[in-house]
Design a protein around this motif. Structure first.
Motif, PDB file in Angstrom:
ATOM      1  N   HIS A 151       0.836  -1.209   0.000  1.00  0.00           N
ATOM      2  CA  HIS A 151       0.000   0.000   0.000  1.00  0.00           C
ATOM      3  C   HIS A 151       0.870   1.258   0.000  1.00  0.00           C
ATOM      4  CE1 HIS A 151      -3.303   2.705   0.934  1.00  0.00           C
ATOM      5  NE2 HIS A 151      -2.561   3.190   1.891  1.00  0.00           N
ATOM      6  N   ASP A 152       1.875   1.296   0.879  1.00  0.00           N
ATOM      7  CA  ASP A 152       2.734   2.482   0.981  1.00  0.00           C
ATOM      8  C   ASP A 152       3.596   2.670  -0.264  1.00  0.00           C
ATOM      9  OD1 ASP A 152       1.686   3.031   3.462  1.00  0.00           O
ATOM     10  OD2 ASP A 152       3.291   2.026   4.541  1.00  0.00           O
TER      11      ASP A 152
ATOM     12  N   THR B 223       2.824   1.742  -3.325  1.00  0.00           N
ATOM     13  CA  THR B 223       1.928   2.228  -4.381  1.00  0.00           C
ATOM     14  C   THR B 223       1.640   3.715  -4.196  1.00  0.00           C
ATOM     15  OG1 THR B 223       0.924   0.041  -4.556  1.00  0.00           O
ATOM     16  CG2 THR B 223      -0.337   1.888  -5.437  1.00  0.00           C
ATOM     17  N   TRP B 224       1.331   4.117  -2.968  1.00  0.00           N
ATOM     18  CA  TRP B 224       1.036   5.522  -2.669  1.00  0.00           C
ATOM     19  C   TRP B 224       2.242   6.411  -2.982  1.00  0.00           C
ATOM     20  CZ3 TRP B 224       3.016   9.104   0.781  1.00  0.00           C
ATOM     21  CH2 TRP B 224       2.259  10.248   0.959  1.00  0.00           C
TER      22      TRP B 224
ATOM     23  N   SER C  53       4.758   5.786  -4.985  1.00  0.00           N
ATOM     24  CA  SER C  53       5.008   5.805  -6.431  1.00  0.00           C
ATOM     25  C   SER C  53       4.118   6.826  -7.119  1.00  0.00           C
ATOM     26  CB  SER C  53       4.768   4.420  -7.035  1.00  0.00           C
ATOM     27  OG  SER C  53       5.714   3.502  -6.554  1.00  0.00           O
ATOM     28  N   ARG C  54       2.857   6.856  -6.746  1.00  0.00           N
ATOM     29  CA  ARG C  54       1.934   7.853  -7.321  1.00  0.00           C
ATOM     30  C   ARG C  54       2.353   9.275  -6.965  1.00  0.00           C
ATOM     31  NH1 ARG C  54      -4.168   5.438  -6.630  1.00  0.00           N
ATOM     32  NH2 ARG C  54      -3.839   3.609  -7.952  1.00  0.00           N
ATOM     33  N   LEU C  55       2.750   9.454  -5.715  1.00  0.00           N
ATOM     34  CA  LEU C  55       3.176  10.775  -5.253  1.00  0.00           C
ATOM     35  C   LEU C  55       4.394  11.264  -6.036  1.00  0.00           C
ATOM     36  CD1 LEU C  55       2.830  13.024  -3.072  1.00  0.00           C
ATOM     37  CD2 LEU C  55       4.442  11.719  -1.686  1.00  0.00           C
TER      38      LEU C  55
ATOM     39  N   ASP D 217       5.493  10.130  -8.942  1.00  0.00           N
ATOM     40  CA  ASP D 217       5.128  10.285 -10.360  1.00  0.00           C
ATOM     41  C   ASP D 217       4.438  11.623 -10.590  1.00  0.00           C
ATOM     42  OD1 ASP D 217       6.209   7.851 -11.092  1.00  0.00           O
ATOM     43  OD2 ASP D 217       4.268   6.802 -11.171  1.00  0.00           O
ATOM     44  N   ALA D 218       3.497  11.960  -9.708  1.00  0.00           N
ATOM     45  CA  ALA D 218       2.780  13.235  -9.848  1.00  0.00           C
ATOM     46  C   ALA D 218       3.725  14.425  -9.725  1.00  0.00           C
ATOM     47  CB  ALA D 218       1.668  13.332  -8.808  1.00  0.00           C
TER      48      ALA D 218
ATOM     49  N   GLU E 207       6.765  14.351 -10.643  1.00  0.00           N
ATOM     50  CA  GLU E 207       7.803  14.160 -11.655  1.00  0.00           C
ATOM     51  C   GLU E 207       9.182  14.103 -11.010  1.00  0.00           C
ATOM     52  OE1 GLU E 207       7.233  17.104 -14.690  1.00  0.00           O
ATOM     53  OE2 GLU E 207       5.311  16.246 -15.293  1.00  0.00           O
TER      54      GLU E 207
ATOM     55  N   GLN F 291      12.150   8.824  -6.286  1.00  0.00           N
ATOM     56  CA  GLN F 291      12.297   8.544  -4.860  1.00  0.00           C
ATOM     57  C   GLN F 291      13.766   8.262  -4.552  1.00  0.00           C
ATOM     58  OE1 GLN F 291       9.372   5.749  -3.363  1.00  0.00           O
ATOM     59  NE2 GLN F 291      10.873   4.918  -1.948  1.00  0.00           N
TER      60      GLN F 291
END
Length: 94
Positions: free
Chosen positions: A17-18, A20-21, A23-25, A27-28, A30, A33
């Protein structure tokens, strides 16, 4: 987050879950990590992992935490990890 955690390993109790979260953060934003995310169970022996949930439940009850907040979750995970590593079950944190 990268500035504070660059090169470090961060442990969590819900890796998928973390991850995935995060990765989205990133990616948004740009951005890439700059720290590793690992499951907290990677720090535990099999015997310690077997005591994890019971110990975590005790810690939550003792701390009186009933709402899901990152800071509260971090406190619970830290206290649970310390107690499990020290072999303490059924012992108050006071």
């Amino acid at each position: 987050v990268n500035g504070l955690l660059c090169g470090m390993t961060v442990h969590c109790d819900s890796w998928y879950h973390d991850f995935t979260w995060l990765s989205r953060l990133f990616d948004a934003g740009e951005s890439t990590q700059a720290f590793r995310l690992e499951d907290i169970r990677s720090l535990l022996s099999q015997e310690e992992a077997g005591r994890w949930q019971e110990t975590k439940d005790e810690v939550i009850a003792e701390l009186g935490i009933d709402c899901h907040r990152a800071s509260n979750d971090a406190k619970v995970l830290q206290a649970t990890l310390v107690r499990v590593k020290n072999g303490c079950i059924g012992q108050s944190m006071s």
